[in-house]
Design a protein around this motif. Structure first.
Motif, PDB file in Angstrom:
ATOM      1  N   ALA A 104      42.616  30.508  41.047  1.00 36.03           N
ATOM      2  CA  ALA A 104      41.247  30.759  40.113  1.00 36.03           C
ATOM      3  C   ALA A 104      41.578  32.000  39.463  1.00 36.03           C
ATOM      4  CB  ALA A 104      40.284  30.675  41.084  1.00 36.03           C
ATOM      5  N   GLY A 105      42.683  33.052  39.713  1.00 32.81           N
ATOM      6  CA  GLY A 105      42.900  33.997  39.309  1.00 32.81           C
ATOM      7  C   GLY A 105      42.132  35.185  39.790  1.00 32.81           C
ATOM      8  N   LEU A 106      41.690  34.863  41.002  1.00 39.97           N
ATOM      9  CA  LEU A 106      41.104  36.139  41.827  1.00 39.97           C
ATOM     10  C   LEU A 106      41.831  37.203  42.339  1.00 39.97           C
ATOM     11  CD1 LEU A 106      38.193  33.844  43.128  1.00 39.97           C
ATOM     12  CD2 LEU A 106      38.160  35.038  41.016  1.00 39.97           C
ATOM     13  N   LEU A 107      43.113  37.139  42.201  1.00 35.55           N
ATOM     14  CA  LEU A 107      43.959  38.199  43.070  1.00 35.55           C
ATOM     15  C   LEU A 107      44.554  39.186  41.880  1.00 35.55           C
ATOM     16  CD1 LEU A 107      45.819  36.227  45.594  1.00 35.55           C
ATOM     17  CD2 LEU A 107      43.847  37.676  45.906  1.00 35.55           C
ATOM     18  N   GLU A 108      43.951  38.838  40.626  1.00 33.09           N
ATOM     19  CA  GLU A 108      44.581  39.611  39.447  1.00 33.09           C
ATOM     20  C   GLU A 108      43.682  40.956  39.563  1.00 33.09           C
ATOM     21  OE1 GLU A 108      46.763  38.820  37.437  1.00 33.09           O
ATOM     22  OE2 GLU A 108      47.290  37.077  38.621  1.00 33.09           O
ATOM     23  N   ARG A 109      44.307  41.848  39.070  1.00 28.60           N
ATOM     24  CA  ARG A 109      43.686  43.379  38.939  1.00 28.60           C
ATOM     25  C   ARG A 109      42.546  43.410  38.050  1.00 28.60           C
ATOM     26  NH1 ARG A 109      46.645  43.900  42.663  1.00 28.60           N
ATOM     27  NH2 ARG A 109      47.978  45.544  43.279  1.00 28.60           N
ATOM     28  N   ARG A 110      41.567  44.308  38.083  1.00 28.66           N
ATOM     29  CA  ARG A 110      40.558  44.554  37.290  1.00 28.66           C
ATOM     30  C   ARG A 110      40.574  46.093  37.025  1.00 28.66           C
ATOM     31  NH1 ARG A 110      36.274  40.830  37.835  1.00 28.66           N
ATOM     32  NH2 ARG A 110      35.349  41.981  36.326  1.00 28.66           N
ATOM     33  N   PRO A 111      41.512  46.415  36.084  1.00 27.03           N
ATOM     34  CA  PRO A 111      41.631  47.676  35.693  1.00 27.03           C
ATOM     35  C   PRO A 111      40.461  48.357  35.053  1.00 27.03           C
ATOM     36  CG  PRO A 111      42.926  46.366  33.921  1.00 27.03           C
ATOM     37  CD  PRO A 111      42.583  45.627  35.396  1.00 27.03           C
ATOM     38  N   GLY A 112      39.731  47.457  34.211  1.00 28.25           N
ATOM     39  CA  GLY A 112      38.483  47.852  33.319  1.00 28.25           C
ATOM     40  C   GLY A 112      37.446  48.253  34.159  1.00 28.25           C
ATOM     41  N   HIS A 113      37.065  47.253  35.452  1.00 33.94           N
ATOM     42  CA  HIS A 113      36.224  47.462  36.317  1.00 33.94           C
ATOM     43  C   HIS A 113      36.437  49.067  36.975  1.00 33.94           C
ATOM     44  CE1 HIS A 113      33.528  47.083  39.806  1.00 33.94           C
ATOM     45  NE2 HIS A 113      34.572  47.688  40.534  1.00 33.94           N
ATOM     46  N   TYR A 114      37.593  49.408  37.627  1.00 35.68           N
ATOM     47  CA  TYR A 114      37.984  50.350  38.188  1.00 35.68           C
ATOM     48  C   TYR A 114      37.940  51.672  37.460  1.00 35.68           C
ATOM     49  CZ  TYR A 114      38.308  47.928  42.768  1.00 35.68           C
ATOM     50  OH  TYR A 114      38.226  47.338  43.822  1.00 35.68           O
ATOM     51  N   ALA A 115      38.226  51.545  36.119  1.00 34.32           N
ATOM     52  CA  ALA A 115      38.084  52.581  35.290  1.00 34.32           C
ATOM     53  C   ALA A 115      36.691  53.190  34.982  1.00 34.32           C
ATOM     54  CB  ALA A 115      38.926  52.258  33.702  1.00 34.32           C
ATOM     55  N   LEU A 116      35.846  52.267  34.864  1.00 35.94           N
ATOM     56  CA  LEU A 116      34.634  52.391  34.650  1.00 35.94           C
ATOM     57  C   LEU A 116      33.890  53.172  35.892  1.00 35.94           C
ATOM     58  CD1 LEU A 116      31.771  52.545  33.017  1.00 35.94           C
ATOM     59  CD2 LEU A 116      31.388  50.413  33.812  1.00 35.94           C
ATOM     60  N   ARG A 117      34.284  52.570  37.041  1.00 36.06           N
ATOM     61  CA  ARG A 117      33.814  52.770  38.389  1.00 36.06           C
ATOM     62  C   ARG A 117      34.293  54.349  38.687  1.00 36.06           C
ATOM     63  NH1 ARG A 117      34.709  49.712  44.096  1.00 36.06           N
ATOM     64  NH2 ARG A 117      33.741  51.040  45.341  1.00 36.06           N
ATOM     65  N   LEU A 118      35.631  54.557  38.751  1.00 40.80           N
ATOM     66  CA  LEU A 118      36.116  55.843  38.860  1.00 40.80           C
ATOM     67  C   LEU A 118      35.417  57.141  38.160  1.00 40.80           C
ATOM     68  CD1 LEU A 118      39.804  55.095  39.499  1.00 40.80           C
ATOM     69  CD2 LEU A 118      38.251  55.514  41.370  1.00 40.80           C
ATOM     70  N   ALA A 119      35.315  56.619  36.888  1.00 44.33           N
ATOM     71  CA  ALA A 119      34.505  57.504  35.962  1.00 44.33           C
ATOM     72  C   ALA A 119      33.245  57.888  36.332  1.00 44.33           C
ATOM     73  CB  ALA A 119      34.516  57.040  34.579  1.00 44.33           C
ATOM     74  N   LEU A 120      32.376  56.720  36.593  1.00 42.15           N
ATOM     75  CA  LEU A 120      31.126  57.017  37.183  1.00 42.15           C
ATOM     76  C   LEU A 120      31.062  57.989  38.451  1.00 42.15           C
ATOM     77  CD1 LEU A 120      29.578  53.397  36.164  1.00 42.15           C
ATOM     78  CD2 LEU A 120      29.173  55.732  34.832  1.00 42.15           C
ATOM     79  N   VAL A 121      31.826  57.625  39.193  1.00 45.66           N
ATOM     80  CA  VAL A 121      31.917  58.274  40.768  1.00 45.66           C
ATOM     81  C   VAL A 121      32.166  59.704  40.469  1.00 45.66           C
ATOM     82  CG1 VAL A 121      32.546  58.421  43.023  1.00 45.66           C
ATOM     83  CG2 VAL A 121      31.914  56.141  42.042  1.00 45.66           C
ATOM     84  N   ALA A 122      33.220  59.874  39.721  1.00 44.50           N
ATOM     85  CA  ALA A 122      33.581  61.264  39.186  1.00 44.50           C
ATOM     86  C   ALA A 122      32.479  61.982  38.388  1.00 44.50           C
ATOM     87  CB  ALA A 122      35.053  61.372  38.499  1.00 44.50           C
ATOM     88  N   ALA A 123      31.530  61.470  37.585  1.00 38.53           N
ATOM     89  CA  ALA A 123      30.804  62.027  36.935  1.00 38.53           C
ATOM     90  C   ALA A 123      29.817  62.692  37.837  1.00 38.53           C
ATOM     91  CB  ALA A 123      30.098  61.293  35.776  1.00 38.53           C
ATOM     92  N   ALA A 124      29.339  61.751  38.797  1.00 36.89           N
ATOM     93  CA  ALA A 124      28.278  61.838  39.685  1.00 36.89           C
ATOM     94  C   ALA A 124      28.636  63.077  40.728  1.00 36.89           C
ATOM     95  CB  ALA A 124      27.915  60.176  40.553  1.00 36.89           C
TER      96      ALA A 124
END
Length: 360
Positions: free
Chosen positions: A38-58
């Protein structure tokens, strides 16, 4: 049931089939193939780029607000906000430790040290070692550090053997659970510094420097901007909310689920599923709990990126139905109620009453 959903097993042993979780043809291996297909072990770089940016901004925004507000009681609002941000950073460190974000162990380690040691004052190496042992043997009294009777007791056997503070707290531990969580933030900091004395801790020097830098910068900011009374109030509220948030994130996952001890052995699939509980909720809850509301899927596939856990859930649940393996999913409040009920029951012998806590 209105508050929880569980697939009842037949009246037979859960089995101990798979000595090796990855054995070809094992129950877990068949599930793993479905997940991989099902491809569920593939990395999600877009998600983590956004998440890290939002957490760093907060994080940056919270401290910018701290310096902008100055010596005012409004700083208590900033303290509460930064506590939530600290907890989100801890959840990011969790994903880094499981290598959900970066493929490289080195990149994950560097980012983990920055997020854990420098940003929130928690030893990344100490926590990663502790959490790895928990994943290997969840809810096992002899091997899972998360159910060791340091302060609270998690089984009637621990109650019988308890002495000192755990025995004293154990009588009323269900009532004390949430108040004690206000100390969890302080406990993380103290445990992190204590871990620096362990020769087994890798990069002790670097961890010590980063932890010291965090504490020095944190206290310098409070004492420079705030009066002593407000600085103490800020510190106490910030660390209390931080501890409660973390405790409320992790408590629903395993507390009140079957406990293992001694030679109790289950194959990998059943060991992870039977000791874990999922928490129902939408995408807001996914964000608040960092995806740990899909605890069953996370324990089966620790390196699976957080946003894929929601998609993996129906596959895992259907597979458990095929094998008649109990799959527990509860509402958030129900999960807390189950955990507190378990704490109350295992503390019954200390109150002079028989316990009804069930063994697996």
């Amino acid at each position: 049931m209105t508050n929880s959903t569980v697939i009842d097993p037949p009246d037979r042993s859960a089995g101990t089939a798979d000595a090796d979780s990855g054995a070809r043809g094992s129950d877990f291996a068949r599930l793993a193939r479905r997940i991989a297909e099902a491809g569920l072990l593939e990395r999600r770089p877009g998600h983590y780029a956004l998440r890290l940016a939002l957490v760093a901004a907060a994080f940056a925004g919270g401290w910018a607000a701290f310096f902008a507000v100055g010596d005012s009681w409004y700083q208590l609002l900033v303290a509460a906000f930064l506590a939530l941000v600290f907890a989100q950073i801890a959840l990011v460190a969790h994903d880094l430790a499981h290598r959900q974000v970066f493929r490289s162990r080195r990149a994950s380690g560097i980012a983990g040290l920055v997020a854990g040691n420098l940003a929130i004052g928690m030893s990344y190496g100490w926590w990663m070692d502790k959490h790895t042992r928990h994943h290997a043997n969840p809810n096992h009294e002899d091997h899972d550090p998360d159910v060791s009777p340091d302060f609270l007791i998690w089984s009637t056997e621990q109650a019988a053997a308890s002495r000192g503070l755990p025995r004293f707290l154990g009588r009323r531990q269900a009532l004390l659970f949430f108040p004690l969580l206000t100390l969890e933030g302080f406990n993380l900091h103290v445990s992190s510094f204590r871990a620096l004395a362990r020769p087994s801790l890798k990069r002790r020097g670097l961890e010590a420097v980063l932890l010291t830098a965090h504490v020095a910068a944190y206290l310098a900011a409070l004492l420079t901007v705030l009066s002593p009374g407000r600085a103490i109030a800020f510190l106490l509220l910030h660390q209390a909310v931080f501890g409660v948030y973390l405790g409320c994130t992790f408590a629903p996952n395993h507390k009140g689920m079957p406990m293992l001890r001694g030679d109790d052995r289950l194959d990998f699939l059943r060991r992870q599923v039977l000791t874990s509980r999922n928490v129902r909720g939408g995408r807001v809850l996914d964000t608040v709990l960092g995806g740990l509301n899909y605890q069953i899927e996370h324990h089966l596939f620790p390196s699976m990126p957080m946003p894929n856990l929601r998609r993996a859930q129906p596959i895992v649940r259907e597979y458990c139905e095929e094998l008649d393996i109990p799959y527990l999913e509860s509402g958030l409040l129900s999960s807390y109620a189950q955990a507190l009920r378990h704490l109350h029951e295992v503390g019954a012998p200390l109150r002079g009453r028989p316990s009804t806590a069930a063994r697996p």
